[in-house]
Design a protein around this motif. Structure first.
Motif, short mmCIF file in Angstrom:
data_model
loop_
_atom_site.label_atom_id
_atom_site.label_comp_id
_atom_site.label_asym_id
_atom_site.label_seq_id
_atom_site.Cartn_x
_atom_site.Cartn_y
_atom_site.Cartn_z
N ARG A 49 58.94 47.09 57.92
CA ARG A 49 59.62 47.54 59.13
C ARG A 49 60.87 48.34 58.79
O ARG A 49 61.64 47.93 57.93
N GLY A 50 61.06 49.46 59.50
CA GLY A 50 62.25 50.26 59.32
C GLY A 50 63.31 49.90 60.36
O GLY A 50 63.08 49.05 61.23
N PRO A 51 64.47 50.56 60.31
CA PRO A 51 65.56 50.22 61.22
C PRO A 51 65.25 50.49 62.69
O PRO A 51 65.86 49.87 63.56
N ASN A 52 64.31 51.37 62.98
CA ASN A 52 63.94 51.66 64.37
C ASN A 52 62.58 51.08 64.75
O ASN A 52 62.00 51.48 65.77
N PHE A 53 62.08 50.14 63.96
CA PHE A 53 60.74 49.62 64.20
C PHE A 53 60.56 49.08 65.61
O PHE A 53 59.51 49.26 66.23
N GLU A 54 61.58 48.43 66.14
CA GLU A 54 61.44 47.81 67.47
C GLU A 54 61.10 48.85 68.53
O GLU A 54 60.46 48.52 69.53
N GLU A 55 61.49 50.12 68.35
CA GLU A 55 61.18 51.15 69.34
C GLU A 55 59.68 51.39 69.46
O GLU A 55 59.19 51.71 70.54
N VAL A 56 58.95 51.26 68.36
CA VAL A 56 57.50 51.43 68.42
C VAL A 56 56.81 50.08 68.57
O VAL A 56 55.79 49.96 69.25
#
Length: 135
Positions: free
Chosen positions: A93-100
């Motif tokens: 998971r990357g730092p913006n994973f929650e967006e997807v």
């Protein structure tokens, strides 16, 4: 900056974010990778190419590995949705994973309302629908 300028700027930012999310999920290997990362603990990486393959469809692992390496993984990483390693080929998971990730969480939550044509053949959604029936 006046209120209208702020609203326009915020509107443009949100449009760009949603465009990125829908671009990210517009290809099957990227959708499967997001699903796999949701199934894994948050700080754990998943092996590739198997975590980006649809379990219902036979794959050419070498071809998928090439597509991941040259197209899918760089795109998702540039958007901040994942981080990936070349050896061994894996993603986390990357730092913006929650967006997807939230898109798939929402799908899971609404699986009973999703038409069968979008569920049957997707093992994860089929499993989630069955879990909801059993509850």
């Amino acid at each position: 900056m006046n209120t209208l300028d702020v609203r326009v700027e915020n509107g443009q930012r949100v449009i760009e974010k949603w465009d990125s999310v829908f671009e990210a999920v517009s290809a099957e290997p990227r959708r499967q990778l997001v699903f796999s990362l949701l199934d894994a603990p948050p700080n754990q990486s998943v092996p590739l190419p198997e975590s980006a393959a649809n379990p219902n469809v036979p794959i050419d692992a070498d071809r998928l590995r090439q597509e991941l390496y040259h197209r899918h993984l760089p795109m998702l990483a540039d958007m901040g949705f994942i981080e990936w390693e070349r050896e061994p080929l894996s993603a986390s998971r990357g730092p913006n994973f929650e967006e997807v990730g939230i898109v798939f969480d929402a799908l899971h939550s609404a699986v009973g309302d999703i038409p069968d044509s979008l569920v049957v053949g997707c093992q994860r959604l089929e499993r989630k629908r069955q879990e909801n029936i059993e509850i």
